[in-house]
Enzyme design. Structure first.
Site, mmCIF file in Angstrom:
data_model
loop_
_atom_site.group_PDB
_atom_site.id
_atom_site.type_symbol
_atom_site.label_atom_id
_atom_site.label_comp_id
_atom_site.label_asym_id
_atom_site.label_seq_id
_atom_site.Cartn_x
_atom_site.Cartn_y
_atom_site.Cartn_z
ATOM 1 N N ASP A 16 0.745 -1.296 0.041
ATOM 2 C CA ASP A 16 0.187 -0.082 -0.183
ATOM 3 C C ASP A 16 0.895 1.683 0.045
ATOM 4 O O ASP A 16 1.957 1.425 0.640
ATOM 5 C CB ASP A 16 -0.990 -0.056 1.399
ATOM 6 C CG ASP A 16 -1.912 0.621 0.900
ATOM 7 O OD1 ASP A 16 -2.336 1.285 0.425
ATOM 8 O OD2 ASP A 16 -2.777 1.261 2.102
ATOM 9 N N HIS A 33 3.352 2.597 -8.963
ATOM 10 C CA HIS A 33 3.245 1.013 -9.051
ATOM 11 C C HIS A 33 4.512 0.629 -9.928
ATOM 12 O O HIS A 33 4.649 -0.866 -9.423
ATOM 13 C CB HIS A 33 1.729 1.315 -9.829
ATOM 14 C CG HIS A 33 0.770 1.455 -9.573
ATOM 15 N ND1 HIS A 33 -0.007 1.341 -8.318
ATOM 16 C CD2 HIS A 33 -0.273 2.265 -9.934
ATOM 17 C CE1 HIS A 33 -1.140 1.340 -7.905
ATOM 18 N NE2 HIS A 33 -1.629 2.049 -8.782
ATOM 19 N N LEU A 127 11.460 -20.902 -3.780
ATOM 20 C CA LEU A 127 10.472 -20.207 -3.101
ATOM 21 C C LEU A 127 8.960 -20.396 -3.829
ATOM 22 O O LEU A 127 9.198 -20.206 -4.976
ATOM 23 C CB LEU A 127 10.847 -18.984 -3.277
ATOM 24 C CG LEU A 127 10.093 -17.568 -2.780
ATOM 25 C CD1 LEU A 127 9.833 -17.687 -1.587
ATOM 26 C CD2 LEU A 127 10.472 -16.087 -3.047
HETATM 27 C C1 FPP Z 1 -1.755 0.117 -3.176
HETATM 28 O O1 FPP Z 1 -1.401 1.322 -3.169
HETATM 29 C C2 FPP Z 1 -1.362 -0.527 -4.726
HETATM 30 C C3 FPP Z 1 -1.866 -1.522 -4.852
HETATM 31 C C4 FPP Z 1 -3.487 -1.205 -5.181
HETATM 32 C C5 FPP Z 1 -1.540 -2.404 -6.940
HETATM 33 C C6 FPP Z 1 0.004 -2.892 -6.607
HETATM 34 C C7 FPP Z 1 0.079 -3.403 -7.890
HETATM 35 C C8 FPP Z 1 1.646 -3.053 -8.333
HETATM 36 C C9 FPP Z 1 2.672 -2.561 -7.421
HETATM 37 C C10 FPP Z 1 2.013 -3.961 -9.587
HETATM 38 C C11 FPP Z 1 2.554 -5.170 -8.777
HETATM 39 C C12 FPP Z 1 3.027 -5.753 -10.114
HETATM 40 C C13 FPP Z 1 3.120 -7.134 -10.013
HETATM 41 C C14 FPP Z 1 4.332 -8.031 -10.569
HETATM 42 C C15 FPP Z 1 2.539 -7.743 -9.330
HETATM 43 P P1 FPP Z 1 -2.430 2.134 -3.138
HETATM 44 O O2 FPP Z 1 -2.497 2.968 -4.934
HETATM 45 O O3 FPP Z 1 -4.062 2.416 -2.966
HETATM 46 O O4 FPP Z 1 -1.493 3.715 -2.585
HETATM 47 P P2 FPP Z 1 -2.208 4.730 -2.224
HETATM 48 O O5 FPP Z 1 -3.512 4.480 -1.263
HETATM 49 O O6 FPP Z 1 -1.186 5.781 -2.066
HETATM 50 O O7 FPP Z 1 -3.537 5.639 -3.106
#
Ligand code: FPP
Length: 233
Positions: A16, A33, A127
């Site tokens: 997050d 991201h 893993l």
């Molecule tokens: C939460 O941060 C993050 C997500 C909902 C997406 C996470 C996805 C990735 C990092 C890409 C995945 C890649 C692979 C290779 C599996 P947020 O956007 O909710 O952050 P905020 O709360 O600060 O807005």
């Protein structure tokens, strides 16, 4: 650091803070991201060094479809690019890919790629990298109970439930880490986390480094897990 006594087998990570990491830098959310993928790489490396059995990342939830179309497509583009650049290497590193969630609903090329790599790596013994994509624990439980109805079960046991979850082949998470200061599970592995230790850190996911992972493991190693039993002293 002596972690041998009390080391988790399965660590789940709720990544997050990507959006906030980006907005602090006046960057678009997708930049957060993208930077999050580097943190995923670092974390996998560290998990391998420590001989962790399972590492689960909450990459896309059933609720994340509510985000702007541009962000949703952008996240799938990022996962696609990771699949194209890193999956082959994971295979060489003896990593087994698993997924949790209804991945048949994600873009079909990515769905096919995930199936292909899961099949190719299914005999790997290192893993287990478990990606939760289009995953939600309530959705998982509904899927599970519907399966049990289809099987004609009149009465169900805990074992029936565990065997019909997406995570059927995996141990329950011992430790769940959530970054960015939020302290909730947000529909992540609700059934499997009954006795998981929870660890929250204020660090935004893209800034999560090996030292933060180490600190979480160290905290875990000091905790006394009783699983409903008595204190040891
Ligand atoms: C939460 O941060 C993050 C997500 C909902 C997406 C996470 C996805 C990735 C990092 C890409 C995945 C890649 C692979 C290779 C599996 P947020 O956007 O909710 O952050 P905020 O709360 O600060 O807005």
């Amino acid at each position: 650091m002596n972690l041998t006594n009390n080391f988790p087998s399965h660590v789940g990570i709720i990544m997050d803070g990507n959006g906030r990491w980006a907005s602090k830098r006046h960057l678009p959310r997708l930049a957060g991201h993208k930077a999050g993928v580097e943190a995923i790489r670092r974390t996998i490396e560290f998990a391998e060094e420590f001989g962790l059995k399972v590492l689960t990342f909450f990459a896309f939830s059933t609720e994340n479809w509510k985000r702007d179309k541009e962000e949703v497509e952008g996240i799938f583009d990022i996962v696609r690019s990771y699949a194209n650049t890193d999956f082959e290497e994971l295979e060489k590193r003896n990593i087994r890919l698993e997924t949790m969630g209804d991945i048949s609903k994600i873009p079909s090329d990515l769905f096919q790629k995930l199936l292909e790599v899961k099949e190719k790596t299914k005999h790997n013994t290192g893993l287990i990298l478990n990606l939760a994509i289009n995953y939600g624990a309530r959705d998982e439980l509904v899927m599970c109970f519907n399966n049990l109805v289809k099987l004609g079960k009149k009465e169900i046991t805990e074992q029936d439930i565990a065997q019909n979850l997406y995570s059927a082949s995996l141990p329950d998470p011992d430790l769940i880490i959530r970054t960015s200061g939020e302290q909730r599970l947000s529909n992540f592995m609700l059934y499997q986390s009954s006795y998981s230790e929870l660890y929250f850190t204020k660090v935004f996911w893209p800034s999560f480094k090996k030292r933060h992972f180490k600190k979480a493991l160290k905290t875990f190693s000091r905790r006394e897990r009783r699983f409903g039993g008595n204190h040891k002293n």
